[in-house]
Motif scaffolding. Structure first.
Motif, PDB file in Angstrom:
ATOM      1  N   SER A 168       0.825  -1.211   0.000  1.00  0.00           N
ATOM      2  CA  SER A 168       0.000   0.000   0.000  1.00  0.00           C
ATOM      3  C   SER A 168       0.857   1.257   0.000  1.00  0.00           C
ATOM      4  O   SER A 168       0.565   2.218  -0.714  1.00  0.00           O
ATOM      5  CB  SER A 168      -0.937   0.013   1.210  1.00  0.00           C
ATOM      6  OG  SER A 168      -1.880  -1.028   1.133  1.00  0.00           O
ATOM      7  N   ARG A 172       1.055   4.623  -2.989  1.00  0.00           N
ATOM      8  CA  ARG A 172       0.498   5.926  -2.641  1.00  0.00           C
ATOM      9  C   ARG A 172       0.911   6.992  -3.661  1.00  0.00           C
ATOM     10  O   ARG A 172       2.045   7.040  -4.107  1.00  0.00           O
ATOM     11  CB  ARG A 172       0.949   6.349  -1.243  1.00  0.00           C
ATOM     12  CG  ARG A 172       0.408   5.452  -0.143  1.00  0.00           C
ATOM     13  CD  ARG A 172       0.842   5.921   1.244  1.00  0.00           C
ATOM     14  NE  ARG A 172       0.224   7.193   1.582  1.00  0.00           N
ATOM     15  CZ  ARG A 172      -0.990   7.326   2.095  1.00  0.00           C
ATOM     16  NH1 ARG A 172      -1.739   6.248   2.324  1.00  0.00           N
ATOM     17  NH2 ARG A 172      -1.481   8.512   2.388  1.00  0.00           N
ATOM     18  N   LEU A 188     -13.011  -0.322   3.186  1.00  0.00           N
ATOM     19  CA  LEU A 188     -12.967   0.488   4.394  1.00  0.00           C
ATOM     20  C   LEU A 188     -13.281  -0.302   5.660  1.00  0.00           C
ATOM     21  O   LEU A 188     -13.331   0.270   6.749  1.00  0.00           O
ATOM     22  CB  LEU A 188     -13.955   1.651   4.266  1.00  0.00           C
ATOM     23  CG  LEU A 188     -13.644   2.653   3.165  1.00  0.00           C
ATOM     24  CD1 LEU A 188     -14.774   3.660   3.026  1.00  0.00           C
ATOM     25  CD2 LEU A 188     -12.314   3.355   3.412  1.00  0.00           C
ATOM     26  N   GLU A 204     -12.987   9.073   2.151  1.00  0.00           N
ATOM     27  CA  GLU A 204     -12.212   8.374   3.179  1.00  0.00           C
ATOM     28  C   GLU A 204     -11.211   7.409   2.548  1.00  0.00           C
ATOM     29  O   GLU A 204     -10.042   7.338   2.963  1.00  0.00           O
ATOM     30  CB  GLU A 204     -13.152   7.616   4.118  1.00  0.00           C
ATOM     31  CG  GLU A 204     -12.412   6.891   5.234  1.00  0.00           C
ATOM     32  CD  GLU A 204     -13.333   6.092   6.141  1.00  0.00           C
ATOM     33  OE1 GLU A 204     -12.815   5.214   6.866  1.00  0.00           O
ATOM     34  OE2 GLU A 204     -14.558   6.337   6.120  1.00  0.00           O
ATOM     35  N   ALA A 205     -11.650   6.654   1.537  1.00  0.00           N
ATOM     36  CA  ALA A 205     -10.746   5.723   0.865  1.00  0.00           C
ATOM     37  C   ALA A 205      -9.613   6.471   0.163  1.00  0.00           C
ATOM     38  O   ALA A 205      -8.462   6.030   0.179  1.00  0.00           O
ATOM     39  CB  ALA A 205     -11.521   4.868  -0.134  1.00  0.00           C
ATOM     40  N   ARG A 207      -8.297   9.324   1.022  1.00  0.00           N
ATOM     41  CA  ARG A 207      -7.340   9.771   2.040  1.00  0.00           C
ATOM     42  C   ARG A 207      -6.506   8.604   2.574  1.00  0.00           C
ATOM     43  O   ARG A 207      -5.284   8.723   2.733  1.00  0.00           O
ATOM     44  CB  ARG A 207      -8.089  10.425   3.200  1.00  0.00           C
ATOM     45  CG  ARG A 207      -8.669  11.793   2.893  1.00  0.00           C
ATOM     46  CD  ARG A 207      -9.154  12.470   4.161  1.00  0.00           C
ATOM     47  NE  ARG A 207     -10.225  11.718   4.815  1.00  0.00           N
ATOM     48  CZ  ARG A 207     -11.528  11.921   4.601  1.00  0.00           C
ATOM     49  NH1 ARG A 207     -11.914  12.845   3.724  1.00  0.00           N
ATOM     50  NH2 ARG A 207     -12.439  11.208   5.252  1.00  0.00           N
ATOM     51  N   ARG A 208      -7.173   7.493   2.840  1.00  0.00           N
ATOM     52  CA  ARG A 208      -6.481   6.359   3.459  1.00  0.00           C
ATOM     53  C   ARG A 208      -5.396   5.801   2.555  1.00  0.00           C
ATOM     54  O   ARG A 208      -4.304   5.426   3.033  1.00  0.00           O
ATOM     55  CB  ARG A 208      -7.487   5.269   3.813  1.00  0.00           C
ATOM     56  CG  ARG A 208      -6.871   4.089   4.551  1.00  0.00           C
ATOM     57  CD  ARG A 208      -7.920   3.074   4.948  1.00  0.00           C
ATOM     58  NE  ARG A 208      -8.928   3.615   5.858  1.00  0.00           N
ATOM     59  CZ  ARG A 208      -9.874   2.881   6.432  1.00  0.00           C
ATOM     60  NH1 ARG A 208      -9.928   1.573   6.186  1.00  0.00           N
ATOM     61  NH2 ARG A 208     -10.754   3.431   7.235  1.00  0.00           N
ATOM     62  N   TYR A 209      -5.672   5.747   1.251  1.00  0.00           N
ATOM     63  CA  TYR A 209      -4.734   5.114   0.324  1.00  0.00           C
ATOM     64  C   TYR A 209      -4.017   6.109  -0.594  1.00  0.00           C
ATOM     65  O   TYR A 209      -3.262   5.684  -1.464  1.00  0.00           O
ATOM     66  CB  TYR A 209      -5.461   4.060  -0.513  1.00  0.00           C
ATOM     67  CG  TYR A 209      -5.987   2.929   0.323  1.00  0.00           C
ATOM     68  CD1 TYR A 209      -5.133   1.925   0.774  1.00  0.00           C
ATOM     69  CD2 TYR A 209      -7.330   2.873   0.699  1.00  0.00           C
ATOM     70  CE1 TYR A 209      -5.611   0.884   1.562  1.00  0.00           C
ATOM     71  CE2 TYR A 209      -7.810   1.833   1.483  1.00  0.00           C
ATOM     72  CZ  TYR A 209      -6.950   0.847   1.916  1.00  0.00           C
ATOM     73  OH  TYR A 209      -7.421  -0.170   2.694  1.00  0.00           O
TER      74      TYR A 209
END
Length: 304
Positions: A168, A172, A188, A204-205, A207-209
């Motif tokens: 992951s 990025r 998520l 949200e996804a 931002r997370r990845y």
């Protein structure tokens, strides 16, 4: 997020920027030119024994949106059949288990040369095993040049949380995710994502990845949102998502940025469906017929 002129910059979650032909005219795609190598080399990885069609659809979509050279990788037992069904590609066989699911074992070695020269990679169409897909990601991502953009679809994206955290991290800033609502929830760790939660969950996804995320008619990146203004219920047909993902990797391979590629792919896919409504009605057309409309829609928007 891409540096964008004001005319194409995304809106807020409550007031997204509408994706229209006028917006796309202000955001032109890179011009294809030269040989099949300089036009862009795309690699599509997926295709369990029972479901190689996802790779066929995605690969054809990549070529129809301008990729010059296509390589695919599928379960070893069907690689020869895929090569015959799609003579425009080079096909590679991947290790599989007794059920025909791709195990990921040795994929980095098998695909090392293709990964090194691909301009964009898509992982996911037609895969059917979460553990095998997670291992597949862990095998191939370290072999990719640091700047190569990657599209993850279907099992390719839902297996991302189960992959090595280093995988992951390595993706990025160059990652495109194309989930449906069920896949977005899995990504998520949620039980479900309702229609009214798609934008928030996509943000949200993203931002997370550190990814560009497209779910349904919404594309998000860097806290901004774009809303596709066309398309209808007929797009909800088997293989339709493979076409979107394939179109995105084709546009990436010819030099589009991750955000531009996904916004254009979403719009062109939906507009292709609108064209088919004139022949078949709102439902009844096939994903493969969407693929064949892509060049005409691109020409009407972009002139080539």
């Amino acid at each position: 997020m891409d540096e964008l002129p004001e005319a194409v910059r995304g809106g807020t979650p409550r007031s997204p920027r509408l994706v229209t032909p006028h917006l796309l005219a202000d955001w032109p795609l890179p011009e294809p030119s030269g040989s099949k190598y300089s036009r862009g080399q795309a690699l599509v990885v997926g295709g369990a024994r029972a479901t190689p069609g996802g790779v066929l659809l995605a690969g054809r979509a990549a070529l129809r949106t301008g990729a010059g050279r296509l390589s695919v990788a599928v379960a070893e037992s069907v690689a020869q059949h895929v090569a015959v069904a799609l003579p425009e590609c080079g096909a590679h066989g991947l290790a599989e288990d007794a059920h025909g699911s791709v195990t990921g074992s040795g994929a980095g070695r098998v695909l090392g040369r293709e990964l090194g020269r691909a301009d964009a990679v898509l992982v996911g169409p037609g895969l059917d095993d979460a553990n095998g897909t997670a291992r597949l990601l862990d095998e191939i991502v370290p072999e990719l040049p640091a700047e190569t953009p990657v599209v993850l679809d279907a099992y390719g994206l839902t297996s991302l949380p189960d992959a090595d955290p280093a995988t992951s991290r390595a993706l990025r800033g160059r990652l495109v995710l194309t989930p449906n609502a069920v896949e977005l929830a899995h990504l998520l760790g949620r039980e479900r994502v309702d229609d009214g939660e798609v934008v928030e969950a996509s943000l949200e996804a993203a931002r997370r990845y550190d990814a560009v995320v497209g779910c349904g008619t919404t594309v998000v990146s860097g806290g901004r949102t774009w809303q596709v203004t066309t398309g209808d219920t007929g797009l909800g047909t088997s293989g339709s998502g493979d076409v979107v993902a394939g179109a995105a990797v084709g546009l990436l391979s010819r030099g589009a940025t991750p955000l531009q590629a996904l916004v254009w792919a979403k719009y062109v896919h939906a507009a292709a469906g609108d064209d088919l409504v004139m022949t078949f009605g709102r439902v009844g057309y096939l994903a493969g017929e969407l693929v064949d409309q892509l060049p005409r829609v691109l020409r009407s928007l972009h002139g080539n």
